[in-house]
Design a protein around this motif. Sequence first.
Motif, PDB file in Angstrom:
ATOM      1  N   ASP A  40       0.832  -1.211   0.000  1.00  0.00           N
ATOM      2  CA  ASP A  40       0.000   0.000   0.000  1.00  0.00           C
ATOM      3  C   ASP A  40       0.862   1.255   0.000  1.00  0.00           C
ATOM      4  O   ASP A  40       0.459   2.306  -0.500  1.00  0.00           O
ATOM      5  CB  ASP A  40      -0.933   0.024   1.223  1.00  0.00           C
ATOM      6  CG  ASP A  40      -2.097  -0.949   1.073  1.00  0.00           C
ATOM      7  OD1 ASP A  40      -2.315  -1.424  -0.053  1.00  0.00           O
ATOM      8  OD2 ASP A  40      -2.767  -1.224   2.086  1.00  0.00           O
ATOM      9  N   ASP A  42       3.445   1.535  -1.661  1.00  0.00           N
ATOM     10  CA  ASP A  42       4.076   1.538  -2.987  1.00  0.00           C
ATOM     11  C   ASP A  42       5.492   0.974  -2.968  1.00  0.00           C
ATOM     12  O   ASP A  42       6.354   1.407  -3.732  1.00  0.00           O
ATOM     13  CB  ASP A  42       4.084   2.964  -3.575  1.00  0.00           C
ATOM     14  CG  ASP A  42       3.945   2.944  -5.095  1.00  0.00           C
ATOM     15  OD1 ASP A  42       3.650   1.863  -5.644  1.00  0.00           O
ATOM     16  OD2 ASP A  42       4.156   3.985  -5.730  1.00  0.00           O
ATOM     17  N   ASN A  44       8.046  -1.976  -3.858  1.00  0.00           N
ATOM     18  CA  ASN A  44       8.152  -2.998  -4.899  1.00  0.00           C
ATOM     19  C   ASN A  44       7.669  -4.356  -4.369  1.00  0.00           C
ATOM     20  O   ASN A  44       8.033  -4.760  -3.271  1.00  0.00           O
ATOM     21  CB  ASN A  44       9.616  -3.076  -5.346  1.00  0.00           C
ATOM     22  CG  ASN A  44       9.871  -4.133  -6.385  1.00  0.00           C
ATOM     23  OD1 ASN A  44       9.914  -5.314  -6.072  1.00  0.00           O
ATOM     24  ND2 ASN A  44      10.069  -3.706  -7.610  1.00  0.00           N
ATOM     25  N   THR A 224       6.357  10.477  -5.386  1.00  0.00           N
ATOM     26  CA  THR A 224       6.054   9.718  -6.607  1.00  0.00           C
ATOM     27  C   THR A 224       6.170   8.213  -6.389  1.00  0.00           C
ATOM     28  O   THR A 224       5.927   7.430  -7.300  1.00  0.00           O
ATOM     29  CB  THR A 224       6.979  10.144  -7.769  1.00  0.00           C
ATOM     30  OG1 THR A 224       8.340  10.006  -7.363  1.00  0.00           O
ATOM     31  CG2 THR A 224       6.725  11.572  -8.185  1.00  0.00           C
ATOM     32  N   GLY A 225       6.562   7.781  -5.218  1.00  0.00           N
ATOM     33  CA  GLY A 225       6.549   6.364  -4.863  1.00  0.00           C
ATOM     34  C   GLY A 225       7.400   5.478  -5.760  1.00  0.00           C
ATOM     35  O   GLY A 225       8.557   5.757  -6.036  1.00  0.00           O
ATOM     36  N   GLN A 226       6.799   4.390  -6.246  1.00  0.00           N
ATOM     37  CA  GLN A 226       7.537   3.392  -7.022  1.00  0.00           C
ATOM     38  C   GLN A 226       8.050   3.939  -8.345  1.00  0.00           C
ATOM     39  O   GLN A 226       9.074   3.494  -8.856  1.00  0.00           O
ATOM     40  CB  GLN A 226       6.654   2.172  -7.266  1.00  0.00           C
ATOM     41  CG  GLN A 226       7.416   0.910  -7.646  1.00  0.00           C
ATOM     42  CD  GLN A 226       8.520   0.570  -6.649  1.00  0.00           C
ATOM     43  OE1 GLN A 226       8.320   0.643  -5.445  1.00  0.00           O
ATOM     44  NE2 GLN A 226       9.687   0.238  -7.154  1.00  0.00           N
ATOM     45  N   ASP A 227       7.355   4.930  -8.908  1.00  0.00           N
ATOM     46  CA  ASP A 227       7.825   5.562 -10.145  1.00  0.00           C
ATOM     47  C   ASP A 227       9.203   6.190  -9.927  1.00  0.00           C
ATOM     48  O   ASP A 227      10.045   6.204 -10.824  1.00  0.00           O
ATOM     49  CB  ASP A 227       6.843   6.657 -10.606  1.00  0.00           C
ATOM     50  CG  ASP A 227       5.582   6.062 -11.209  1.00  0.00           C
ATOM     51  OD1 ASP A 227       5.622   4.873 -11.572  1.00  0.00           O
ATOM     52  OD2 ASP A 227       4.573   6.772 -11.304  1.00  0.00           O
ATOM     53  N   ARG A 254       4.091   8.111   0.905  1.00  0.00           N
ATOM     54  CA  ARG A 254       3.719   6.704   1.142  1.00  0.00           C
ATOM     55  C   ARG A 254       4.910   5.897   1.655  1.00  0.00           C
ATOM     56  O   ARG A 254       4.741   4.913   2.346  1.00  0.00           O
ATOM     57  CB  ARG A 254       3.148   6.101  -0.135  1.00  0.00           C
ATOM     58  CG  ARG A 254       1.750   6.621  -0.448  1.00  0.00           C
ATOM     59  CD  ARG A 254       1.192   6.014  -1.715  1.00  0.00           C
ATOM     60  NE  ARG A 254       1.870   6.526  -2.905  1.00  0.00           N
ATOM     61  CZ  ARG A 254       1.588   6.141  -4.143  1.00  0.00           C
ATOM     62  NH1 ARG A 254       0.648   5.241  -4.348  1.00  0.00           N
ATOM     63  NH2 ARG A 254       2.227   6.645  -5.167  1.00  0.00           N
ATOM     64  N   GLY A 256       7.266   4.280  -0.177  1.00  0.00           N
ATOM     65  CA  GLY A 256       7.795   3.253  -1.071  1.00  0.00           C
ATOM     66  C   GLY A 256       9.181   3.550  -1.605  1.00  0.00           C
ATOM     67  O   GLY A 256      10.032   2.662  -1.680  1.00  0.00           O
TER      68      GLY A 256
END
Length: 442
Positions: A40, A42, A44, A224-227, A254, A256
């Motif tokens: 949740d 983000d 991987n 932007t988290g996982q990006d 978040r 991630g």
Amino acid sequence: MFNNLSDKLDKALHVLKGHGSITEVNVAETLKEVRRALLDADVNFKIAKQFTQTVKEKALGQNVLTTLQPGQLMVKIVKDELTQLMGGDAEGINLSGKPSIILMSGLQGSGKTTFSGKLANYLKTKKSKNPLLVACDVYRPAAIDQLHVVGGQIGVEVFSDKGNNDPVAISQAAIAHAKANGHNVVIIDTAGRLAVDEAMMTEISNIHKAIEPQETLFVVDSMTGQDAVNTAKAFNDVLNFDGVILTKLDGDTRGGAAISIKSVVNKPIKFIGTGEKMEAIDVFYPSRMADRILGMGDVVSLVERAQEQFDEEEARKLQKKIAKNQFGFDDFLKQIQQIKKMGNMKDLMGMIPGAGKMLKDVDIDDDAFKGIEAIIHSMTPKERTNPAVLNASRKKRVAQGSGTSVQEVNQLLKQFNQMSKMMKMMQGGGGKKMMQMMKNMK
């Protein structure tokens, strides 16, 4: 900072933190919830799955189920693994060059220009360096102006050449200027670029080859988290950068990027941005961040920030004033200024164990002291030195002058008097009396 992730991890580990029976079944169920919380946030998928698998193996390997405090041991294992996932130990910045050259890279809007200023300010104030900021974004004229504004705010020289469209030539000229003018650090702010833009990636690669920096840093917006992680990998394939900067960690991040990025690109997070002010920069300590994610606070960082603002001579003067019962509003105002210099108020409160959870839905503005300061500034020097002279008419005048109410003035005076008594009590042997009073209150 990471409020949602902290909440979900806290709920996931709640069963194990209690004193109920702990079995392989509820350990497995808890780790399933931990994995869900990470996803949740983000993180991987492969990293989240590997993380929970490692925690499970270590938990069973250390006989968590049969220990006296299985919940606490389980939380410690999760904390240790989070620390390792984010890099283990803090990584310093390489300042071995003469001058030391730092190349900033990243996407548009990631906060490179602002962070270049923060880094220059950090090196100037904390490392006693004489940095030079270099404007190499030749595509966005506002970027050059922005860097000049930032440099003016922190008292750092900015090198630019608006008539030149070659960032390689500008950076080389800047390094020559730095050598000639005694700058021992050069921070080169480059244009934001997409990893898929071959021409722009070739350009930054050419800058990198031409100047041979001691540090190449990739600046990424943590929201932007996982990006962000995927972009970091693409940039690293071209630049082989030395470290990551995570900006905007004061927002509703978040988490991630912070948790995943080290595993994906195998490069350390070196600094984090925690607010808009030029002082809002921290060295990234994986262990301390793991503590904060798990709701344990970060007392070490809080103490370090306090020590940075601590003035021994001022402290001695203040101690004498308290002893003589001469502590006034001018002294109180100085204490407020020191607290404000320590950083974002909500971030500071989040460093206190347990406070982050209590304040998760409370909006603590950076201007939290604005009303108090307005009231104090509306007092005469005599009133600030001796608050006892504040009668009804004076209070009314102070309230009108500060745009507040008489009730707010009275509330501040009441709090000030209580604080003064407590400070007086803590002088000499008063601390023992206070401890005894607290024991009697139980």
